[in-house]
Motif scaffolding. Structure first.
Motif: not given
Length: 135
Positions: A59, A62, A110-116, A118-120
């Protein structure tokens, strides 16, 4: 080579060298840009789980894609001598370099950080952040 040609050669060489040296000198030395460092330490809920550690590291990888991240280091505690000042109870750390506060803010939103996150986020029990600026 006769004296005149040798003198002309030496004079030309000296002038060229002086010109090159002068062109290498900065006319106005700007202050170095001060970077922001974002150091994050993660304690896993299941610190013995290699699978959880690998998921967290994947994660974190990314986050390299975020355009304001200038450099990233992802690590685990080193096997250095244990001393009272050494904190080695964390599972994984990341160190991110940004050009400035605005770059770090872009990263946070950033959406990538937000997704990280959420996922981790289910993997960690504790997170500790140290942000610092160059002096």
């Amino acid at each position: 080579m006769n004296k005149q040609n040798r003198r002309n050669f030496l004079t030309s060489t000296a002038m060229a060298t002086t010109g090159l040296m002068a062109s290498a000198l900065p006319i106005d030395t700007p202050k170095e840009k001060k970077q922001l460092l974002h150091h994050v330490f993660f304690w896993l809920k299941n610190p013995a789980s290699q699978e959880d550690r690998d998921k967290l590291i994947a994660g974190l990888q990314t986050l390299k894609k975020i355009e304001t991240v200038r450099r990233i280091h992802i690590g685990v505690p080193a096997s250095t001598e244990l001393r009272p000042v050494v904190e080695a109870s964390y599972s994984v750390s990341e160190l991110l370099f940004f050009d400035d506060l605005a770059g770090q803010k872009t990263y946070q939103d950033h959406p990538i950080h937000q997704q990280f996150v959420k996922d981790c986020s289910h993997l960690w029990e504790k997170v500790l952040v140290y942000d610092s600026m160059d002096v």
